[in-house]
Design an enzyme around this catalytic site. Sequence first.
Site, PDB file in Angstrom:
ATOM      1  CE  LYS A  70      34.391  40.264 -16.019  1.00  0.00           C
ATOM      2  NZ  LYS A  70      32.676  40.170 -16.948  1.00  0.00           N
ATOM      3  CG  ASP A 106      28.978  41.462 -16.859  1.00  0.00           C
ATOM      4  OD1 ASP A 106      28.925  42.113 -17.679  1.00  0.00           O
ATOM      5  OD2 ASP A 106      29.685  40.281 -17.138  1.00  0.00           O
TER       6      ASP A 106
END
Length: 289
Positions: A70, A106
């Site tokens: 990520k 997210d």
Amino acid sequence: MITGTTKVCALIGWPVEHSLSPPIHNAAFAAAGLDYVYIPLAVPPDALGAAVAGLRAAGLAGINVTVPHKVNIIPFLDGLDRSAEIVGAVNTVVFAAGRAIGHNTDQEGFVSSLAAAGVTIAGRRAVLLGAGGAARAVAWGFIEQGAAGVIVVARDAAKAAAFAASFPPGRVAGCGWRGEAFAAALGCCDILVNCTPLGMSPHTDEEVPLDWAALCSGAAVCDLIYTPTATRFLAHARERGHLTVGGEGMLIGQGAAAFTLWTGRDAPREAMCAAFNEALCRHETRNKN
Ligand code: NAP
């Protein structure tokens, strides 16, 4: 049916076998009647740059990015949207017009899960347990939605302070797990969020160390974990009469936001939830055997 016109999306991570995203996204594409397919690809850390270049050259529509890529993917992209820039991590990439742009959905997923549970963020005080990547997305979600304050709690108080200092001044404070600052934060907390992996399958017996008596009785309690959906942390909270929110809403929400980035369409959330529940049953059965 996959044909020469099918658009391809992928998940890259290392490993990826455990992921519930392929069934969720393939169900979403089918429900929306879109000629897309989503595949999991196990990409070792030392092949990340080559994989991103190859997927871009192969004309993929986009990718999801999971652990451990990520943060490390950022140098291989052409740009970041504001969420990915602030969070410092990418979970979704859009390949379009020859460019690869990183996003972080997210935070949008988390915020939508609270809204669905009827929890208001604006003007509320939040306490986040854990100071990792997911906590950064959640903190940014609270800031963007006008929370009155965010306190992040980490095992290492210096790490919590560094986390707080990386956000716009005065928006986030940090403290350690022990001590008066944590107890005081719990006492005036409106929304408590577990952002640690404590209690996640297969370690479902692990507990978040918390003095429940110190927590404000009206606080909503959230867990980012979605395997299992009913963690010990949420069970304790429910026993004490708190409103609880599990991690599955955030998972579906971040996936729905990625779906929209890739296709330009609203995501069929009901189909995604149904696919999540089926995939979770298979995951739990596998873990029992
Ligand atoms: P991460 O970057 O590894 O961060 C984990 C954090 O938890 C770190 O701050 C770590 O502290 C802390 N921690 C770990 N073990 C601990 C313990 N025994 N006691 C106290 N603190 C502990 O992980 P992440 O990516 O943020 O993910 C965190 C959780 O969120 C995972 O369960 C993940 O599955 C979940 N998640 C859910 C979604 C969703 O869509 N629902 C999305 C993303 C993540 P140190 O820094 O001291 O090691």
